[in-house]
Design a protein around this motif. Structure first.
Motif, PDB file in Angstrom:
ATOM      1  N   GLY A   1      -9.493   9.910  12.245  1.00  0.00           N
ATOM      2  CA  GLY A   1      -8.707   8.990  13.157  1.00  0.00           C
ATOM      3  C   GLY A   1      -9.371   8.937  14.409  1.00  0.00           C
ATOM      4  N   THR A   2      -9.962   9.879  15.185  1.00  0.00           N
ATOM      5  CA  THR A   2     -10.690   9.897  16.280  1.00  0.00           C
ATOM      6  C   THR A   2     -11.927   8.947  16.257  1.00  0.00           C
ATOM      7  OG1 THR A   2      -9.969  12.236  16.661  1.00  0.00           O
ATOM      8  CG2 THR A   2     -11.781  11.211  18.235  1.00  0.00           C
ATOM      9  N   LEU A   3     -12.513   8.849  15.130  1.00  0.00           N
ATOM     10  CA  LEU A   3     -13.596   7.946  15.010  1.00  0.00           C
ATOM     11  C   LEU A   3     -13.192   6.438  14.859  1.00  0.00           C
ATOM     12  CD1 LEU A   3     -16.568   7.283  14.418  1.00  0.00           C
ATOM     13  CD2 LEU A   3     -16.259   7.617  12.081  1.00  0.00           C
TER      14      LEU A   3
ATOM     15  N   THR B   1      -4.265   4.716  12.032  1.00  0.00           N
ATOM     16  CA  THR B   1      -4.268   6.305  11.878  1.00  0.00           C
ATOM     17  C   THR B   1      -2.820   6.702  11.102  1.00  0.00           C
ATOM     18  OG1 THR B   1      -3.258   6.008  14.156  1.00  0.00           O
ATOM     19  CG2 THR B   1      -5.461   6.487  14.180  1.00  0.00           C
ATOM     20  N   VAL B   2      -2.386   5.646  10.738  1.00  0.00           N
ATOM     21  CA  VAL B   2      -1.090   6.124   9.864  1.00  0.00           C
ATOM     22  C   VAL B   2      -1.275   6.593   8.555  1.00  0.00           C
ATOM     23  CG1 VAL B   2       1.027   4.805   8.884  1.00  0.00           C
ATOM     24  CG2 VAL B   2       0.451   4.014  11.339  1.00  0.00           C
ATOM     25  N   PRO B   3      -0.782   7.459   8.088  1.00  0.00           N
ATOM     26  CA  PRO B   3      -1.039   8.155   6.887  1.00  0.00           C
ATOM     27  C   PRO B   3      -0.580   7.110   5.595  1.00  0.00           C
ATOM     28  CG  PRO B   3       0.023   9.668   8.032  1.00  0.00           C
ATOM     29  CD  PRO B   3      -0.146   8.429   8.907  1.00  0.00           C
ATOM     30  N   VAL B   4      -1.488   6.877   4.693  1.00  0.00           N
ATOM     31  CA  VAL B   4      -1.169   5.848   3.671  1.00  0.00           C
ATOM     32  C   VAL B   4      -0.510   6.719   2.417  1.00  0.00           C
ATOM     33  CG1 VAL B   4      -1.830   4.118   2.186  1.00  0.00           C
ATOM     34  CG2 VAL B   4      -2.818   4.548   4.492  1.00  0.00           C
ATOM     35  N   SER B   5       0.410   6.435   1.831  1.00  0.00           N
ATOM     36  CA  SER B   5       0.905   6.897   0.573  1.00  0.00           C
ATOM     37  C   SER B   5       0.017   6.476  -0.509  1.00  0.00           C
ATOM     38  CB  SER B   5       2.268   6.197   0.026  1.00  0.00           C
ATOM     39  OG  SER B   5       3.295   6.477   1.264  1.00  0.00           O
TER      40      SER B   5
END
Length: 244
Positions: free
Chosen positions: A61-63, A149-153
């Motif tokens: 996410g940071t990258l 940065t949203v988690p993906v199912s």
């Protein structure tokens, strides 16, 4: 032999036709022969990058946000430059509206006040287009910075495809804005006469061809990287399924 007043009527439209024909070919090549153009290969690279970043958003996410932030800064710089040049041109036109042209004797073409106003207006339009395109690019990049940065199912690729499309749209707007800067250069040389403008159109079309097209080595390098990315992504999905 053409008169000096008629050079603008011949060389300027001819130079614009050359630039328009090149960009028409470029757009056609992007859709019909994507591997031949840098634009299409970069779009596929960004798509693979989005999938790579979103496989582990907590780790990458940071990258991802930092990379998008760098793109936002580049678009902001171009937008600021474009609107500053628009202001300078506006001040120059208002101050020199009644001034008389003092062109050199080696500069040929029509030197009427109406044509001078047209020249300034076309340059102003180019910078305004560049400003608006870069603003839209910032808009898309800012939106992607939240989505990436949203988690993906697991097994859901629609979200990644949506993020990749928005990222590519931002990059397309940035490319169009940068292209407006390129086109403004021959229009600026038009203020010195139609001959420098025509020569600049021919030279810029040739330079842009080498910048926009790819070599066989570049196509091979991208195809290998895409193949490795797809295989690694497939391995990660299979390992995740076996772990269940």
């Amino acid at each position: 032999m053409l008169k000096e007043e008629y050079l603008d009527l011949v060389l300027v439209p001819l130079g614009l036709v050359i630039m328009a024909a090149y960009h028409a070919w470029l757009v056609s090549a992007v859709f019909r022969r994507p591997k031949l153009t840098v634009i299409a290969l970069n779009a596929e690279s960004r798509r693979q990058w989005v999938f790579s970043m979103m496989t582990d958003p907590l780790k990458n996410g940071t990258l991802a946000v930092q990379t998008i932030r760098n793109n936002i800064m580049a678009s902001t710089l171009l937008a600021t430059t474009a609107i500053t040049l628009c202001s300078i041109i506006g001040v120059f036109v208002s101050n020199s509206s009644g001034a008389k042209s003092s062109a050199s004797s080696i500069v040929y073409g029509n030197k009427s006040q109406v044509l001078t106003s047209i020249k300034n207006f076309t340059i102003l339009v180019c910078f305004l287009v560049a400003f608006l395109c870069n603003v839209q690019s910032i808009r898309y990049y800012a939106h992607v910075s939240f989505l990436v940065t949203v988690p993906v199912s697991r097994g859901k690729k629609e979200h990644c495809e949506y993020v990749a499309r928005n990222l590519n749209r931002g990059s397309y707007f940035w490319s169009v804005g940068l292209r407006a800067f390129y086109i403004s250069f021959p229009l600026f040389l038009w203020t010195f006469g139609p001959i420098p403008m025509f020569l600049c159109c021919c030279l810029m079309s040739s330079v842009l061809y080498f910048l926009d097209t790819t070599t066989s080595f570049t196509r091979l390098l991208h195809s290998q990287s895409f193949r490795e990315d797809s295989e690694s992504m497939g391995g990660e999905i299979e390992s995740a399924v076996h772990s269940l």
